[in-house]
Write a protein that holds these residues in place. Structure first.
Motif, PDB file in Angstrom:
ATOM      1  N   LEU A 124       1.698 -24.348   2.261  1.00 19.29           N
ATOM      2  CA  LEU A 124       2.308 -24.619   3.563  1.00 19.29           C
ATOM      3  C   LEU A 124       1.230 -24.545   4.636  1.00 19.29           C
ATOM      4  O   LEU A 124       0.459 -23.574   4.687  1.00 19.29           O
ATOM      5  N   VAL A 125       1.194 -25.559   5.477  1.00 18.33           N
ATOM      6  CA  VAL A 125       0.203 -25.596   6.547  1.00 18.33           C
ATOM      7  C   VAL A 125       0.855 -26.186   7.793  1.00 18.33           C
ATOM      8  O   VAL A 125       1.758 -27.021   7.685  1.00 18.33           O
ATOM      9  N   GLN A 126       0.389 -25.766   8.943  1.00 19.14           N
ATOM     10  CA  GLN A 126       0.927 -26.300  10.188  1.00 19.14           C
ATOM     11  C   GLN A 126       0.335 -27.664  10.500  1.00 19.14           C
ATOM     12  O   GLN A 126      -0.781 -27.982  10.065  1.00 19.14           O
ATOM     13  N   PRO A 127       1.050 -28.472  11.252  1.00 19.23           N
ATOM     14  CA  PRO A 127       0.479 -29.762  11.684  1.00 19.23           C
ATOM     15  C   PRO A 127      -0.863 -29.548  12.365  1.00 19.23           C
ATOM     16  O   PRO A 127      -1.039 -28.613  13.153  1.00 19.23           O
ATOM     17  N   GLY A 128      -1.808 -30.435  12.015  1.00 19.93           N
ATOM     18  CA  GLY A 128      -3.152 -30.313  12.538  1.00 19.93           C
ATOM     19  C   GLY A 128      -4.054 -29.446  11.689  1.00 19.93           C
ATOM     20  O   GLY A 128      -5.265 -29.371  11.939  1.00 19.93           O
ATOM     21  N   GLY A 129      -3.485 -28.812  10.689  1.00 20.82           N
ATOM     22  CA  GLY A 129      -4.248 -27.912   9.837  1.00 20.82           C
ATOM     23  C   GLY A 129      -5.031 -28.617   8.744  1.00 20.82           C
ATOM     24  O   GLY A 129      -5.037 -29.854   8.653  1.00 20.82           O
ATOM     25  N   THR A 130      -5.683 -27.795   7.913  1.00 23.49           N
ATOM     26  CA  THR A 130      -6.566 -28.278   6.862  1.00 23.49           C
ATOM     27  C   THR A 130      -6.205 -27.647   5.532  1.00 23.49           C
ATOM     28  O   THR A 130      -5.830 -26.465   5.477  1.00 23.49           O
ATOM     29  N   LEU A 131      -6.317 -28.433   4.468  1.00 24.28           N
ATOM     30  CA  LEU A 131      -6.181 -27.936   3.105  1.00 24.28           C
ATOM     31  C   LEU A 131      -7.209 -28.626   2.237  1.00 24.28           C
ATOM     32  O   LEU A 131      -7.573 -29.780   2.500  1.00 24.28           O
ATOM     33  N   ARG A 132      -7.632 -27.939   1.205  1.00 24.14           N
ATOM     34  CA  ARG A 132      -8.492 -28.568   0.202  1.00 24.14           C
ATOM     35  C   ARG A 132      -7.838 -28.431  -1.160  1.00 24.14           C
ATOM     36  O   ARG A 132      -7.635 -27.316  -1.656  1.00 24.14           O
ATOM     37  N   LEU A 133      -7.486 -29.564  -1.721  1.00 24.46           N
ATOM     38  CA  LEU A 133      -6.910 -29.599  -3.058  1.00 24.46           C
ATOM     39  C   LEU A 133      -8.022 -29.733  -4.091  1.00 24.46           C
ATOM     40  O   LEU A 133      -9.028 -30.409  -3.838  1.00 24.46           O
ATOM     41  N   SER A 134      -7.828 -29.100  -5.229  1.00 25.85           N
ATOM     42  CA  SER A 134      -8.788 -29.190  -6.321  1.00 25.85           C
ATOM     43  C   SER A 134      -8.132 -29.805  -7.543  1.00 25.85           C
ATOM     44  O   SER A 134      -6.950 -29.560  -7.809  1.00 25.85           O
ATOM     45  N   CYS A 135      -8.898 -30.572  -8.267  1.00 26.42           N
ATOM     46  CA  CYS A 135      -8.474 -31.130  -9.551  1.00 26.42           C
ATOM     47  C   CYS A 135      -9.568 -30.786 -10.550  1.00 26.42           C
ATOM     48  O   CYS A 135     -10.654 -31.361 -10.502  1.00 26.42           O
ATOM     49  N   THR A 136      -9.286 -29.833 -11.417  1.00 26.92           N
ATOM     50  CA  THR A 136     -10.270 -29.386 -12.382  1.00 26.92           C
ATOM     51  C   THR A 136      -9.961 -29.977 -13.749  1.00 26.92           C
ATOM     52  O   THR A 136      -8.826 -29.887 -14.237  1.00 26.92           O
ATOM     53  N   ALA A 137     -10.975 -30.581 -14.344  1.00 28.57           N
ATOM     54  CA  ALA A 137     -10.813 -31.259 -15.630  1.00 28.57           C
ATOM     55  C   ALA A 137     -11.380 -30.418 -16.769  1.00 28.57           C
ATOM     56  O   ALA A 137     -12.274 -29.594 -16.564  1.00 28.57           O
ATOM     57  N   SER A 138     -10.869 -30.671 -17.956  1.00 28.65           N
ATOM     58  CA  SER A 138     -11.327 -29.936 -19.138  1.00 28.65           C
ATOM     59  C   SER A 138     -12.664 -30.458 -19.655  1.00 28.65           C
ATOM     60  O   SER A 138     -13.258 -29.855 -20.552  1.00 28.65           O
ATOM     61  N   GLU A 139     -13.110 -31.599 -19.096  1.00 29.05           N
ATOM     62  CA  GLU A 139     -14.417 -32.121 -19.440  1.00 29.05           C
ATOM     63  C   GLU A 139     -14.946 -32.899 -18.251  1.00 29.05           C
ATOM     64  O   GLU A 139     -14.226 -33.102 -17.262  1.00 29.05           O
ATOM     65  N   ASN A 140     -16.191 -33.354 -18.360  1.00 30.41           N
ATOM     66  CA  ASN A 140     -16.793 -34.038 -17.218  1.00 30.41           C
ATOM     67  C   ASN A 140     -16.075 -35.352 -16.923  1.00 30.41           C
ATOM     68  O   ASN A 140     -15.929 -36.203 -17.783  1.00 30.41           O
ATOM     69  N   ILE A 141     -15.631 -35.495 -15.691  1.00 34.40           N
ATOM     70  CA  ILE A 141     -15.050 -36.758 -15.245  1.00 34.40           C
ATOM     71  C   ILE A 141     -15.709 -37.263 -13.977  1.00 34.40           C
ATOM     72  O   ILE A 141     -15.442 -38.373 -13.537  1.00 34.40           O
ATOM     73  N   VAL A 142     -16.553 -36.430 -13.388  1.00 39.75           N
ATOM     74  CA  VAL A 142     -17.089 -36.767 -12.066  1.00 39.75           C
ATOM     75  C   VAL A 142     -17.929 -38.028 -12.110  1.00 39.75           C
ATOM     76  O   VAL A 142     -17.951 -38.804 -11.170  1.00 39.75           O
TER      77      VAL A 142
ATOM     78  N   MET B 105      -8.399 -32.344   3.086  1.00 39.96           N
ATOM     79  CA  MET B 105      -7.402 -32.926   3.982  1.00 39.96           C
ATOM     80  C   MET B 105      -7.475 -32.232   5.327  1.00 39.96           C
ATOM     81  O   MET B 105      -7.335 -30.998   5.402  1.00 39.96           O
ATOM     82  N   THR B 106      -7.686 -32.980   6.370  1.00 37.85           N
ATOM     83  CA  THR B 106      -7.754 -32.438   7.722  1.00 37.85           C
ATOM     84  C   THR B 106      -6.727 -33.129   8.612  1.00 37.85           C
ATOM     85  O   THR B 106      -6.175 -34.168   8.252  1.00 37.85           O
ATOM     86  N   MET B 107      -6.491 -32.553   9.770  1.00 34.84           N
ATOM     87  CA  MET B 107      -5.545 -33.113  10.759  1.00 34.84           C
ATOM     88  C   MET B 107      -4.227 -33.486  10.077  1.00 34.84           C
ATOM     89  O   MET B 107      -3.705 -34.583  10.258  1.00 34.84           O
TER      90      MET B 107
END
Length: 120
Positions: free
Chosen positions: A11-29, A83-85
């Motif tokens: 939960l975040v307020q409008p204008g706020g920031t979050l960083r989502l992570s997606c971690t893989a079981s092997e290299n995907i980058v 994610m910002t703003m």
């Protein structure tokens, strides 16, 4: 079998920031395409951001361009969605996916999602 695990929602307020992570079981980058998708209640799933590794390109949904950024960390086999703003209309369950192209119907692997709520 590749596994993807999302985290970082909340939960975040409008204008706020979050960083989502997606971690893989092997290299995907460094390989194929990694996408972030979202689905809001009662709405269709939509693509939010995609990193097409072979071309080094990043594409964004128009409504998030300039506010969201997809970032990779090879050492951690992790893709982030910064994610910002944030706006109330960004509220949704966010999923990461991996496949040969950025099209949702081409994604072979999906995480279970992490919910994001933007509200005051």
């Amino acid at each position: 079998q590749l596994h993807l695990v999302e985290s970082g929602g909340g939960l975040v307020q409008p204008g706020g920031t979050l960083r989502l992570s997606c971690t893989a079981s092997e290299n995907i980058v460094d390989r194929n395409a990694i996408g972030w998708f979202r689905q809001a209640p009662g709405k269709e799933r939509e693509g939010v951001a995609c990193w097409l590794n072979g071309y080094g390109s990043r594409d964004y949904l128009d409504s998030v361009a300039g506010r969201f950024a997809i970032i990779g960390d090879r050492a951690k086999n992790t893709i982030f969605l910064q994610m910002t703003m944030l706006k109330p209309e960004d509220t949704a369950v966010y999923y990461c996916a991996y496949g040969p192209t950025c099209r949702a119907d081409n994604m072979n692997y999906w995480g279970k999602g992490t919910p994001v709520t933007v509200s005051s």
